[in-house]
Design an enzyme around this catalytic site. Structure first.
Site, PDB file in Angstrom:
ATOM      1  N   PRO A 114       1.625   0.329  -8.579  1.00  0.00           N
ATOM      2  CA  PRO A 114       1.956   0.152  -7.266  1.00  0.00           C
ATOM      3  C   PRO A 114       1.406  -1.077  -6.583  1.00  0.00           C
ATOM      4  CG  PRO A 114       0.569   2.153  -7.435  1.00  0.00           C
ATOM      5  CD  PRO A 114       0.831   1.593  -8.628  1.00  0.00           C
ATOM      6  N   CYS A 125       1.164  -3.356  -2.908  1.00  0.00           N
ATOM      7  CA  CYS A 125       1.470  -3.514  -1.490  1.00  0.00           C
ATOM      8  C   CYS A 125       2.036  -5.132  -1.741  1.00  0.00           C
ATOM      9  CB  CYS A 125       0.195  -3.513  -0.683  1.00  0.00           C
ATOM     10  SG  CYS A 125      -0.358  -1.752  -0.311  1.00  0.00           S
ATOM     11  N   ALA A 184       2.250   1.475  -2.146  1.00  0.00           N
ATOM     12  CA  ALA A 184       2.054   2.239  -1.053  1.00  0.00           C
ATOM     13  C   ALA A 184       2.897   2.694  -0.041  1.00  0.00           C
ATOM     14  CB  ALA A 184       0.551   1.976  -0.701  1.00  0.00           C
ATOM     15  N   GLN A 231       4.891   5.375  -4.422  1.00  0.00           N
ATOM     16  CA  GLN A 231       3.703   6.105  -4.000  1.00  0.00           C
ATOM     17  C   GLN A 231       3.552   6.424  -2.594  1.00  0.00           C
ATOM     18  OE1 GLN A 231      -0.014   3.344  -3.822  1.00  0.00           O
ATOM     19  NE2 GLN A 231      -0.986   4.758  -5.488  1.00  0.00           N
ATOM     20  N   TYR A 273      -8.402   5.012   0.893  1.00  0.00           N
ATOM     21  CA  TYR A 273      -7.360   5.578   2.084  1.00  0.00           C
ATOM     22  C   TYR A 273      -7.656   6.944   2.202  1.00  0.00           C
ATOM     23  CZ  TYR A 273      -6.202   0.847   1.175  1.00  0.00           C
ATOM     24  OH  TYR A 273      -6.061  -0.374   0.954  1.00  0.00           O
ATOM     25  N   LEU A 308      -7.368  -4.345 -15.014  1.00  0.00           N
ATOM     26  CA  LEU A 308      -7.692  -5.357 -16.091  1.00  0.00           C
ATOM     27  C   LEU A 308      -7.155  -5.041 -17.569  1.00  0.00           C
ATOM     28  CD1 LEU A 308     -11.220  -6.862 -14.819  1.00  0.00           C
ATOM     29  CD2 LEU A 308      -8.651  -8.054 -14.345  1.00  0.00           C
ATOM     30  N   ARG A 356      -1.321  -6.851 -11.730  1.00  0.00           N
ATOM     31  CA  ARG A 356      -1.581  -8.427 -11.442  1.00  0.00           C
ATOM     32  C   ARG A 356      -0.922  -9.011 -12.942  1.00  0.00           C
ATOM     33  NH1 ARG A 356      -7.780  -8.413  -9.824  1.00  0.00           N
ATOM     34  NH2 ARG A 356      -7.650  -6.540 -11.437  1.00  0.00           N
TER      35      ARG A 356
HETATM   36  C1  LIG Z   1      -1.081  -7.217  -4.844  1.00  0.00           C
HETATM   37  C2  LIG Z   1      -1.563  -5.976  -5.269  1.00  0.00           C
HETATM   38  C3  LIG Z   1      -1.276  -4.955  -4.606  1.00  0.00           C
HETATM   39  C4  LIG Z   1      -1.707  -3.623  -4.564  1.00  0.00           C
HETATM   40  N1  LIG Z   1      -1.234  -2.571  -3.917  1.00  0.00           N
HETATM   41  C5  LIG Z   1      -1.712  -1.281  -4.389  1.00  0.00           C
HETATM   42  C6  LIG Z   1      -0.893  -0.160  -3.746  1.00  0.00           C
HETATM   43  O1  LIG Z   1       0.102  -0.099  -2.868  1.00  0.00           O
HETATM   44  N2  LIG Z   1      -1.522   1.046  -4.320  1.00  0.00           N
HETATM   45  C7  LIG Z   1      -2.419   1.274  -5.336  1.00  0.00           C
HETATM   46  O2  LIG Z   1      -2.770   2.339  -5.473  1.00  0.00           O
HETATM   47  N3  LIG Z   1      -3.018   0.005  -5.678  1.00  0.00           N
HETATM   48  C8  LIG Z   1      -2.490  -1.296  -5.421  1.00  0.00           C
HETATM   49  N4  LIG Z   1      -3.173  -2.150  -6.118  1.00  0.00           N
HETATM   50  C9  LIG Z   1      -4.123  -1.938  -7.110  1.00  0.00           C
HETATM   51  C10 LIG Z   1      -3.134  -2.067  -8.544  1.00  0.00           C
HETATM   52  O3  LIG Z   1      -2.299  -0.922  -8.488  1.00  0.00           O
HETATM   53  C11 LIG Z   1      -4.170  -1.690  -9.681  1.00  0.00           C
HETATM   54  O4  LIG Z   1      -4.875  -0.580  -9.657  1.00  0.00           O
HETATM   55  C12 LIG Z   1      -5.166  -2.834  -9.841  1.00  0.00           C
HETATM   56  O5  LIG Z   1      -4.820  -4.026  -9.252  1.00  0.00           O
HETATM   57  C13 LIG Z   1      -5.857  -3.112 -11.139  1.00  0.00           C
HETATM   58  O6  LIG Z   1      -5.120  -3.340 -12.097  1.00  0.00           O
HETATM   59  P1  LIG Z   1      -4.770  -4.753 -12.617  1.00  0.00           P
HETATM   60  O7  LIG Z   1      -5.878  -5.336 -13.140  1.00  0.00           O
HETATM   61  O8  LIG Z   1      -3.563  -4.505 -13.666  1.00  0.00           O
HETATM   62  O9  LIG Z   1      -4.140  -5.558 -11.445  1.00  0.00           O
HETATM   63  C14 LIG Z   1      -2.400  -3.333  -5.766  1.00  0.00           C
HETATM   64  C15 LIG Z   1      -2.958  -4.534  -6.597  1.00  0.00           C
HETATM   65  C16 LIG Z   1      -2.531  -5.839  -6.288  1.00  0.00           C
HETATM   66  C17 LIG Z   1      -2.904  -6.940  -7.096  1.00  0.00           C
END
Ligand SMILES: Cc1cc2nc3c(=O)[nH]c(=O)nc-3n(C[C@H](O)[C@H](O)[C@H](O)COP(=O)(O)O)c2cc1C
Length: 370
Positions: free
Chosen positions: A23, A25, A57, A100, A182, A301, A324
């Site tokens: 998820p 945002c 979210a 979510q 949160y 990551l 990401r």
């Molecule tokens: C732009 C953006 C928005 C995010 N929004 C949420 C969200 O709505 N809910 C959530 O649980 N995590 C959110 N995250 C966290 C990601 O779901 C994830 O847990 C975190 O970025 C680590 O994963 P990654 O290294 O693949 O980016 C967000 C991350 C990014 C980059």
């Protein structure tokens, strides 16, 4: 045979592979309503090759939004705005769609990240937040109001109402947001929860409200459809929430029928010190899975196909979620399948992109011309 690309079932939801779009945002809604940005974003990542897409979210009431641009599902207008997006996804993709459900608690009333992300003061359009205790997230911020019994019931009912709306929209699964500082995480962590009633103090008391919310949405969402929970497995602060407490939370959730734990970390305190490195949160998913046997999703990551394959093949987690990495490469699942030698779903409009060395990347496809 790739473990990452092998199927998995969560209740009656059959997923073709172990890849989830985490998820994310988008801070782009108006009055909580999705719009053309969400249409483009969700439809793009519905073609990523992941088997599961989790909608960002989605806040269960307006005061529970992180920012004024956060997505919501609290009235007919927010529900109607998501409808055409889901119709389009269903028309062009076989991806399963989770949502979510979230409430920001004391981290609400924030500017969008690209506007600095700090608390919006009341005279500048901010709003009074609520939380377990009247403790601000950061020194100098306007503190939240401590929720009383009627406030707790109101928010629990808002989660229930959003879960019913999600079902009406045809959402395949829910993920309850209990991570990243949160509202539900605020109840779990002794850093943000200093209550002296049955919702604060002992671990059992701090688990109580998140478990009540879980039970309440589980009771109204169809039994055939899964509900997972995203947790922060540690606050990364001495004396805060940690893996041991997360495992107790996971045990309680398992007894209530949770279908997955998505293991993230941090977010409740600006004092956190996070040792970032590739796959740095995988040991949390592994620890929860080993201790409880609950299906886990590793996130954080994870960027490489072979890295994701190793996580699933070694049994550290049952699935991986990418955030990401998916924004950077919205066909991440295709590229992973090509690298690992598997198949992935793709729409016929794009079949001709199949690499000449990977004639079955999209399965048994055929096309012709005269
Ligand atoms: C732009 C953006 C928005 C995010 N929004 C949420 C969200 O709505 N809910 C959530 O649980 N995590 C959110 N995250 C966290 C990601 O779901 C994830 O847990 C975190 O970025 C680590 O994963 P990654 O290294 O693949 O980016 C967000 C991350 C990014 C980059």
């Amino acid at each position: 045979m790739s473990a990452l690309l092998s199927p998995i079932s969560l209740r009656d939801l059959a997923l073709a592979n172990r890849i989830m779009v985490a998820p994310m945002c988008q801070y782009s809604a108006e009055n909580g309503e999705a719009n053309d940005w969400h249409f483009t974003h969700i439809n793009t990542l519905a073609l990523s090759g992941a088997a599961l897409f989790c909608i960002e979210a989605t806040h269960v009431e307006a005061v529970g939004r992180i920012t004024p641009g956060c997505l919501g599902l609290w009235n007919d207008a927010t529900e109607a705005a998501l409808k055409p997006i889901l119709v389009s996804v269903r028309k062009h993709s076989r991806i399963a769609v989770a949502m979510q459900l979230a409430h920001a608690g004391r981290k609400g009333s924030s500017h969008k990240p690209w506007d600095g992300g700090q608390q919006i003061p009341l005279p500048e359009g901010g709003w009074q937040t609520e939380g377990p205790s009247a403790l601000p997230h950061k020194d100098g911020e306007l503190p939240p109001l401590a929720l009383d019994a009627s406030g707790l019931a109101r928010i629990r009912d808002a989660f229930v109402s959003a879960a019913k709306r999600a079902e009406r929209l045809g959402i395949d699964a829910l993920e309850l947001h209990a991570a990243h500082g949160y509202l539900l995480h605020q109840f779990l962590s002794p850093i943000s929860n200093r209550r002296t009633d049955q919702y604060g103090g002992s671990l059992q008391n701090r688990l109580r409200y998140p478990l009540e919310v879980f039970d309440a949405i589980r009771a109204v969402f169809p039994k055939t459809k899964p509900i997972g929970v995203k947790v922060s497995a540690t606050d990364w602060v001495e004396g805060g929430w940690d893996l041991e407490q997360t495992i107790e939370f996971a045990r309680e959730l398992k007894a209530r029928g949770v279908d997955w734990i998505d293991a993230s970390s941090g977010g409740v305190s600006p004092l956190q010190k996070i040792p970032l490195s590739p796959g740095y949160q995988v040991p949390f998913a592994q620890g929860i899975k080993q201790a409880t046997g609950v299906t886990t999703i590793a996130v954080g990551l994870i960027t490489e196909a072979k890295q994701a394959e190793e996580i699933v093949a070694s049994g550290k987690a049952d699935m991986v979620a990418l955030a990401r990495g998916m924004l950077y490469d919205p066909r991440w699942g295709w590229h992973a399948a090509a690298e690992l030698g598997g198949h992935v779903d793709a729409p016929p409009q794009y079949w001709r992109s199949q690499p000449s060395t990977q004639k079955e990347l999209f399965g048994k496809t055929s096309f012709g011309a005269r």
